[in-house]
Design a protein around this motif. Structure first.
Motif, short mmCIF file in Angstrom:
data_model
loop_
_atom_site.label_atom_id
_atom_site.label_comp_id
_atom_site.label_asym_id
_atom_site.label_seq_id
_atom_site.Cartn_x
_atom_site.Cartn_y
_atom_site.Cartn_z
N VAL A 169 28.10 15.36 14.47
CA VAL A 169 29.10 15.94 13.55
C VAL A 169 28.89 15.41 12.14
O VAL A 169 28.93 16.16 11.15
N ILE A 170 28.62 14.10 12.03
CA ILE A 170 28.45 13.47 10.71
C ILE A 170 27.27 14.09 9.97
O ILE A 170 27.33 14.31 8.75
N LEU A 176 28.41 20.87 4.40
CA LEU A 176 29.69 21.49 4.06
C LEU A 176 30.28 20.88 2.79
O LEU A 176 30.87 21.59 1.97
N VAL A 177 30.10 19.57 2.61
CA VAL A 177 30.59 18.90 1.40
C VAL A 177 29.90 19.46 0.16
O VAL A 177 30.55 19.72 -0.86
N TYR A 178 28.58 19.65 0.25
CA TYR A 178 27.82 20.18 -0.89
C TYR A 178 28.27 21.60 -1.25
O TYR A 178 28.48 21.93 -2.42
N ILE A 179 28.43 22.42 -0.22
CA ILE A 179 28.89 23.81 -0.46
C ILE A 179 30.29 23.80 -1.04
O ILE A 179 30.62 24.58 -1.95
N THR A 180 31.14 22.91 -0.54
CA THR A 180 32.52 22.80 -1.04
C THR A 180 32.53 22.42 -2.52
O THR A 180 33.33 22.94 -3.30
N ARG A 181 31.66 21.50 -2.90
CA ARG A 181 31.57 21.06 -4.29
C ARG A 181 31.22 22.21 -5.22
O ARG A 181 31.84 22.39 -6.28
N ILE A 182 30.23 22.99 -4.84
CA ILE A 182 29.84 24.15 -5.64
C ILE A 182 31.00 25.13 -5.75
O ILE A 182 31.31 25.67 -6.82
N ILE A 248 32.52 34.26 0.26
CA ILE A 248 31.24 33.60 0.58
C ILE A 248 31.48 32.27 1.27
O ILE A 248 30.86 31.96 2.30
N PHE A 249 32.39 31.47 0.71
CA PHE A 249 32.56 30.09 1.17
C PHE A 249 33.09 30.00 2.59
O PHE A 249 32.51 29.29 3.44
N PHE A 250 34.18 30.68 2.88
CA PHE A 250 34.84 30.48 4.18
C PHE A 250 34.01 30.95 5.38
O PHE A 250 33.98 30.25 6.41
N PRO A 251 33.30 32.06 5.29
CA PRO A 251 32.41 32.41 6.42
C PRO A 251 31.30 31.38 6.63
O PRO A 251 30.96 31.05 7.78
N ILE A 252 30.73 30.85 5.52
CA ILE A 252 29.68 29.83 5.65
C ILE A 252 30.27 28.58 6.31
O ILE A 252 29.63 27.97 7.20
N ALA A 253 31.47 28.18 5.90
CA ALA A 253 32.12 27.02 6.49
C ALA A 253 32.37 27.23 7.98
O ALA A 253 32.19 26.30 8.80
N ASP A 254 32.78 28.44 8.37
CA ASP A 254 33.01 28.74 9.79
C ASP A 254 31.72 28.67 10.60
O ASP A 254 31.71 28.17 11.74
N ILE A 255 30.64 29.16 10.00
CA ILE A 255 29.35 29.13 10.70
C ILE A 255 28.89 27.69 10.94
O ILE A 255 28.44 27.34 12.04
N ILE A 256 29.02 26.85 9.91
CA ILE A 256 28.62 25.44 10.04
C ILE A 256 29.45 24.75 11.12
O ILE A 256 28.94 23.99 11.94
N SER A 257 30.76 25.04 11.13
CA SER A 257 31.65 24.44 12.13
C SER A 257 31.26 24.89 13.55
O SER A 257 31.20 24.07 14.48
N SER A 258 30.98 26.17 13.69
CA SER A 258 30.61 26.71 15.02
C SER A 258 29.27 26.16 15.50
O SER A 258 29.11 25.83 16.68
N ARG A 299 37.31 22.13 4.92
CA ARG A 299 37.27 23.47 4.34
C ARG A 299 38.53 23.77 3.55
O ARG A 299 38.49 24.35 2.46
N GLN A 300 39.67 23.32 4.08
CA GLN A 300 40.94 23.57 3.41
C GLN A 300 41.11 22.73 2.16
O GLN A 300 41.83 23.11 1.24
#
Length: 585
Positions: A169-170, A176-182, A248-258, A299-300
């Motif tokens: 997980v780590i 996800l952190v990098y994508i969140t920053r952008i 763009i962001f939320f689907p990418i975040a869901d994919i990473i989580s899945s 993500r939130q």
């Protein structure tokens, strides 16, 4: 231009407003901590239940742990309720304080500030921008604290339970952190544009609704409609940009989580099949919950950070107004209890725009009890003299004295209390006639208002309206004619019992009957009181003690009507003769 990711200085300034509510502030943080602990405890209890009681088929232990899980769930719900309730309450208390401070500060501005600042923009700052600041606390700061605490506690439980699965997980989290920053940076720029377009739209709509009569009178409906479509389109595009980034962001975040969840199940499943005692079915059950509790807050946090950014952008706009000190009126120290009415202008120079003088060295002396009239062409500087006497604007040089005291030495409230003005363009509030006359001054009784109305002959007119003195004139007094509004304004000045009375084109837009009432009242109210009358209609000022003739910011003639009208080729005589000829025709 890329905006700063986070303005620490601005954030600290916002936090200062939490000081009066320290108990609630720390209470919210306490419930955030308890909420994160109780939330992370549930998956751990689930693991224990599966491994220790379901698998061995221990019914008593299963019942006991399910009961504990129920208690934890109740405590989590309790913490969540107080966390959300107090966070929102704190936000509302803070914006209440900021809004009061902002409005008080706006009341202290010189008229020049309102000349240069659109009304719609100020309304946006005072209402929607301040409301957005509340979301820093209700949807931003504390939600981020809660989510981050939850993530920390979850990671502690995860490492304690199974460090091998936790490292999977780590390893996925930096992506996800990098994508969140952008995402955060892009959204801040987008939200800045949204706020700009909201302010532009509010300004446009406010002006057009206020001036709807002019729009319709000059057949501007189609043109204004096209302008609105253009502004609305820009507003729409600004919001669509935020929607695009979210899409763009939320689907990418869901994919990473899945994918992370899939990797954990795959890795853990193979280890269980191989008989690895360090990985259990309870681990897999709990990790399906833990991953959601770890990735969803991450993500939130981006979404909550957007709320904070919106709130801080709004706060920055509000603080820009609060920090505007150059336009604040400087208050004097002396209280003007009552003026005798001696007024003196000494070499007064003034311009609304830098290097463009409207008054060019005005010297004027008015004795107590005198009624003087100021005449001249439009733009000569007549109304400017009145604006400066009331300190709506500050002079460039020279001095103005009332009873031999510089007006800058007086407290503004006391100075303006002693001066009453009746303007050509009367503004009435959406309120009763009585409240528009007294302006909610509790010291002026209804009996005094009625008595004053009888003296100037408007009592019958007011009583003829539905509700009489309690008649609601609606916004800007639209339910009354221009002449009726002028009479209300005159009565407003009358009941204030001023030391100095100013009539600025007060009879230029009213009917003959109303003018007769005004003339009758003028004789009453000006008796023994210093009065200044600005008028285009010279017939209304022929009995003045002195007439001041202005042209291009200077006094060109001065004297009584008889003195000036006999002056050959004089400015006043030409003005009077031309107006008299027009009246005859």
């Amino acid at each position: 231009m890329e905006a700063k990711a986070f303005d620490t200085r601005l954030f600290k300034r916002i936090l200062k407003y939490t000081k009066p509510y320290k108990f609630r502030y720390y209470g919210v943080i306490l419930f955030a901590v308890s909420l994160s602990v109780f939330a992370a405890l549930r998956p751990y209890l689930l693991k224990q239940t599966v491994d220790e009681y379901i698998k061995p088929k221990d019914e008593y232990g299963l019942l006991f742990y399910v009961t504990i899980m129920g208690v934890v769930l109740i405590l989590e719900t309790f913490s969540s309720f107080f966390f959300v309730y107090w966070a929102n309450l704190l936000g509302q208390d803070i914006i209440k304080d900021i809004r009061i401070k902002l409005f008080k500060h706006m009341l202290s501005f010189r008229t020049k500030y309102f000349d240069n600042t659109p009304v719609g923009q100020l309304v946006t700052r005072s209402v929607s921008d301040i409301e957005q600041i509340a979301r820093i606390f209700s949807q931003g700061l504390f939600m981020i604290i809660s989510d981050m605490l939850k993530m920390v506690v979850v990671l502690i439980f995860m490492f304690y339970m199974n460090w091998r699965l936790t490292w999977i997980v780590i390893l996925a989290m930096p992506i996800l952190v990098y994508i969140t920053r952008i995402f955060q940076r892009k959204m801040q720029i987008a939200f800045e544009e949204v706020r700009n377009q909201v302010a532009n739209m509010n300004t446009f709509v406010q002006e057009r609704v206020t001036g709807m009569k002019i729009v319709q009178l000059f057949n501007r409906e189609a043109i204004e409609y096209e302008k609105f479509k253009e502004i609305n389109q820009k507003h729409n595009k600004a919001w669509i940009k935020t929607i695009f980034y979210n899409s763009i962001f939320f689907p990418i975040a869901d994919i990473i989580s899945s994918l992370t969840l899939g990797a954990v199940v795959l890795y853990g499943g193979f280890h269980i099949l191989d008989g690895d005692k360090f990985t259990t079915f309870g681990d897999l059950f709990s990790y399906t919950m833990f991953i959601g509790m770890l990735f969803n807050p991450l993500r939130q946090i981006a979404d909550k950070f957007n709320e904070m950014q919106m709130g801080m952008i709004a706060a920055n706009r509000v603080f820009d107004i609060l920090d505007s000190d150059k336009d604040v009126q400087l208050d004097g120290a002396k209280t003007a209890n009552h003026f005798q009415g001696n007024i003196r202008f000494e070499n007064v120079r003034f311009g609304y725009i830098e290097n463009e003088e409207v008054l060019k060295g005005i010297n004027l002396d008015v004795k107590k009890g005198e009624t003087i009239a100021i005449v001249g062409a439009t733009g000569a500087g007549k109304s400017t003299i009145i604006n400066l006497l009331n300190r709506f604007y500050e002079i460039n040089s020279g001095a103005i004295y009332v009873d031999n005291q510089n007006i800058n030495d007086f407290k503004l409230e006391s100075l303006r209390t002693q001066i009453a003005i009746v303007l050509q363009d009367v503004f009435l509030f959406a309120d009763t006639i009585h409240n528009n006359i007294t302006l909610n001054n509790a010291e002026i009784t209804r009996e005094e208002v009625i008595e004053a109305a009888k003296k100037i002959g408007v009592h019958k007119f007011i009583k003829s309206l539905p509700g009489g003195y309690d008649y609601d004139v609606k916004e800007r007094g639209v339910m009354l004619s221009s002449g009726q509004r002028q009479l209300i304004a005159f009565l407003r000045a009358y009941v204030s019992n001023p030391s100095i009375l100013i009539l600025d084109e007060a009879t230029s837009s009213i009917d003959t009957y109303s003018e007769e009432l005004i003339q009758k009242a003028t004789k009453k109210i000006t008796k023994g009181r210093t009065s200044i009358i600005i008028a285009h209609r010279l017939a209304t000022i022929v009995n003045s003690d002195k007439i001041i003739v202005m042209d291009k910011g200077q006094i060109v003639e001065e004297g009584t009507h008889q003195d000036l009208v006999t002056k050959e080729k004089g400015y006043y005589k030409n003005l009077y003769d031309s107006q008299f000829a027009v009246d005859l025709n």
